[in-house]
Scaffold this motif. Sequence first.
Motif, PDB file in Angstrom:
ATOM      1  N   VAL A 107     -41.068 -44.027  29.157  1.00 49.34           N
ATOM      2  CA  VAL A 107     -42.201 -45.013  29.055  1.00 49.34           C
ATOM      3  C   VAL A 107     -42.655 -45.509  27.679  1.00 49.34           C
ATOM      4  O   VAL A 107     -42.602 -44.778  26.780  1.00 49.34           O
ATOM      5  N   VAL A 108     -42.673 -46.781  27.692  1.00 51.24           N
ATOM      6  CA  VAL A 108     -43.153 -47.541  26.554  1.00 51.24           C
ATOM      7  C   VAL A 108     -44.464 -48.244  26.670  1.00 51.24           C
ATOM      8  O   VAL A 108     -44.922 -48.867  27.565  1.00 51.24           O
ATOM      9  N   LEU A 109     -45.405 -47.840  25.876  1.00 51.08           N
ATOM     10  CA  LEU A 109     -46.812 -48.279  25.969  1.00 51.08           C
ATOM     11  C   LEU A 109     -47.413 -49.297  24.673  1.00 51.08           C
ATOM     12  O   LEU A 109     -46.940 -48.910  23.680  1.00 51.08           O
ATOM     13  N   ASP A 110     -47.798 -50.460  24.940  1.00 59.16           N
ATOM     14  CA  ASP A 110     -48.226 -51.309  24.032  1.00 59.16           C
ATOM     15  C   ASP A 110     -49.580 -50.892  23.940  1.00 59.16           C
ATOM     16  O   ASP A 110     -50.366 -51.061  24.875  1.00 59.16           O
ATOM     17  N   THR A 111     -50.194 -50.279  22.641  1.00 58.98           N
ATOM     18  CA  THR A 111     -51.577 -49.881  22.535  1.00 58.98           C
ATOM     19  C   THR A 111     -52.395 -50.955  22.107  1.00 58.98           C
ATOM     20  O   THR A 111     -53.466 -50.624  21.682  1.00 58.98           O
ATOM     21  N   SER A 112     -52.078 -51.914  21.596  1.00 59.53           N
ATOM     22  CA  SER A 112     -52.852 -52.908  20.983  1.00 59.53           C
ATOM     23  C   SER A 112     -54.286 -53.410  21.576  1.00 59.53           C
ATOM     24  O   SER A 112     -55.153 -53.232  20.779  1.00 59.53           O
ATOM     25  N   ASP A 113     -54.293 -53.540  22.841  1.00 63.47           N
ATOM     26  CA  ASP A 113     -55.610 -53.742  23.491  1.00 63.47           C
ATOM     27  C   ASP A 113     -56.073 -52.592  24.292  1.00 63.47           C
ATOM     28  O   ASP A 113     -57.063 -52.571  24.988  1.00 63.47           O
TER      29      ASP A 113
ATOM     30  N   GLU B 107     -50.590 -57.590  14.058  1.00 63.19           N
ATOM     31  CA  GLU B 107     -51.872 -57.732  13.876  1.00 63.19           C
ATOM     32  C   GLU B 107     -52.645 -56.624  14.315  1.00 63.19           C
ATOM     33  O   GLU B 107     -53.716 -55.973  13.385  1.00 63.19           O
ATOM     34  N   SER B 108     -52.560 -55.902  15.239  1.00 60.43           N
ATOM     35  CA  SER B 108     -53.319 -54.769  15.513  1.00 60.43           C
ATOM     36  C   SER B 108     -52.788 -53.577  14.699  1.00 60.43           C
ATOM     37  O   SER B 108     -53.798 -52.860  14.071  1.00 60.43           O
ATOM     38  N   LEU B 109     -51.527 -53.221  14.152  1.00 56.34           N
ATOM     39  CA  LEU B 109     -51.088 -52.456  13.404  1.00 56.34           C
ATOM     40  C   LEU B 109     -51.584 -52.654  12.010  1.00 56.34           C
ATOM     41  O   LEU B 109     -52.180 -51.587  11.528  1.00 56.34           O
ATOM     42  N   ILE B 110     -51.754 -53.681  11.546  1.00 57.74           N
ATOM     43  CA  ILE B 110     -52.051 -54.146  10.090  1.00 57.74           C
ATOM     44  C   ILE B 110     -53.870 -53.931  10.322  1.00 57.74           C
ATOM     45  O   ILE B 110     -54.183 -53.307   9.134  1.00 57.74           O
ATOM     46  N   ARG B 111     -54.303 -54.369  11.297  1.00 57.22           N
ATOM     47  CA  ARG B 111     -55.759 -53.957  11.455  1.00 57.22           C
ATOM     48  C   ARG B 111     -56.118 -52.618  11.364  1.00 57.22           C
ATOM     49  O   ARG B 111     -57.094 -52.092  10.391  1.00 57.22           O
ATOM     50  N   ARG B 112     -55.246 -51.915  12.066  1.00 57.62           N
ATOM     51  CA  ARG B 112     -55.569 -50.144  11.951  1.00 57.62           C
ATOM     52  C   ARG B 112     -55.463 -49.650  10.581  1.00 57.62           C
ATOM     53  O   ARG B 112     -56.001 -48.861  10.175  1.00 57.62           O
ATOM     54  N   TYR B 113     -54.247 -50.271   9.876  1.00 54.67           N
ATOM     55  CA  TYR B 113     -53.866 -49.882   8.542  1.00 54.67           C
ATOM     56  C   TYR B 113     -55.126 -49.997   7.699  1.00 54.67           C
ATOM     57  O   TYR B 113     -55.440 -49.276   6.718  1.00 54.67           O
ATOM     58  N   SER B 114     -55.656 -51.369   7.729  1.00 50.62           N
ATOM     59  CA  SER B 114     -56.578 -51.607   6.832  1.00 50.62           C
ATOM     60  C   SER B 114     -57.793 -50.889   7.088  1.00 50.62           C
ATOM     61  O   SER B 114     -58.623 -50.678   6.166  1.00 50.62           O
TER      62      SER B 114
END
Length: 180
Positions: free
Chosen positions: A160-166, A119-126
């Motif tokens: 290093v794996v980073l979840d950038t959603s928040d 949902e974060s990726l989709i929001r950023r794309y829109s």
Amino acid sequence: GMVKIPPVTPFRPRDDDESPGGGEPGQHVVVLSGLSGAGKTAATKLFEDLGYACVDNLPGELLPQLADLIASEPTRFDRVAIVLDVRAGDATVAFAAMRGALEGRGIRPQVFFLEARDESLIRRYSETRHRHPLAGTGGIATSIAEERRLLAPVRAEADVVLDTSDLSLRELKERIFSQL
């Protein structure tokens, strides 16, 4: 079929007698990968601000030559960040070739992988109206799922794996900086 990437020794922070992600003392090479929309552009700008030579969107076939150049001129290329994602073609093959070329020259790259929830990726794309690099007939969610699948072997090898959603932009940069 699936390309098997050999396992690596864990990345260790720098000691006095050895350098991280480098062959020469002080040389540090970062490979930055991850999903489209997860913050690789922001991360690249951070590395540029830190004095890294940044290479983005290079065809996979040129990566071994880049490794040659980095290894042969350690003072000129003491800090390098290489962005490697699905745009390189076969990212798994490109990553294996890049890392093999670097490690063959005594350089152990530090691998960062950026991701985020759908949902974060989709929001950023829109919001940005960017086109997903894997955009096809199936819509954005399908493209993201395919990208996750294609990059899974690279993610598995990341230091290093980073979840950038928040994460805000500033928080993302602080997270990366704290790992260097």
